[in-house]
Design an enzyme around this catalytic site. Structure first.
Site, PDB file in Angstrom:
ATOM      1  CB  SER A 139      -0.982  -0.034   1.175  1.00 26.47           C
ATOM      2  OG  SER A 139      -1.987   0.935   1.030  1.00 26.47           O
TER       3      SER A 139
ATOM      4  CD  GLU B  19      -5.404  -3.189  -4.802  1.00 24.58           C
ATOM      5  OE1 GLU B  19      -4.736  -2.257  -4.320  1.00 24.58           O
ATOM      6  OE2 GLU B  19      -4.942  -4.326  -4.996  1.00 24.58           O
TER       7      GLU B  19
ATOM      8  CG  HIS C  79      -5.902  -1.390  -0.835  1.00 20.55           C
ATOM      9  ND1 HIS C  79      -4.801  -1.129  -1.613  1.00 20.55           N
ATOM     10  CD2 HIS C  79      -5.549  -1.082   0.430  1.00 20.55           C
ATOM     11  CE1 HIS C  79      -3.834  -0.665  -0.850  1.00 20.55           C
ATOM     12  NE2 HIS C  79      -4.265  -0.626   0.399  1.00 20.55           N
TER      13      HIS C  79
END
Length: 177
Positions: free
Chosen positions: A33, A127, A158
């Site tokens: 991330s 995502e 995600h």
């Protein structure tokens, strides 16, 4: 970014030194991330310094473009059940401090992608970061000295790698190696 990137750079130096002292191969760099974006920014800094590069880099659901104004990201915002551009924009502003969101340390996907070595990026199609990962792969393919492989997981959100109920994370460690 003014404190975070130097701290991560120092940690990288310690990891490289420890591997060398033990006679082990150099370390692999990985991030998830926002940590994926930070890993890419560190990779670019190491390249620019002529420092020891990782044997390979793995980016899981990486956030590599904090600007997020492209049409693909705007469209993907509706598909992501976990993240929103609005919330991400606020987090990006806090992280950037006085710097612009297009600063290469904050949006490393917009920076020079040459000479980064082997990079594996994994992202899901649900995502908000999926379109920027597609652009990252396209730009990396045009840059010399970077072998970026993008693996896209259909229908996954995600950070799908962190969801133990999904079948995909079970084989992830093997895939990353």
């Amino acid at each position: 970014v003014d404190e975070t990137l130097p701290m991560v750079r120092d940690a990288w130096g310690l990891a490289v030194g420890a591997a060398a002292a033990d006679g082990r191969p150099g370390p692999v760099l990985a991030g998830d991330s926002a940590g994926g974006g930070l890993s890419l920014a560190l990779l670019q800094q190491l390249r620019d310094e002529g420092a020891t590069m990782p044997r390979a880099t793995v980016l899981l659901s990486p956030w590599v473009d904090a600007v997020m104004t492209d049409a693909g990201t705007i469209a993907a915002d509706r598909l992501d059940p976990l993240l929103s551009r609005r919330a991400l924009h606020g987090a990006a502003r806090l992280y950037a401090g006085p710097h612009g969101l297009d600063d290469p340390r904050i949006s490393p996907g917009l920076a020079d992608l040459s000479g980064l070595g082997r990079v594996l990026a994994l992202v899901g199609t649900r995502e908000v970061f999926w379109p920027q990962c597609e652009r990252l792969a396209q730009r990396a393919a045009e840059a010399g000295g970077t072998d970026l492989e993008l693996r896209v997981r259909e229908g996954l959100p995600h950070d799908w790698a962190l969801f133990p109920g999904l079948p995909e994370p079970r084989d992830l460690a093997t895939e990353m190696v």
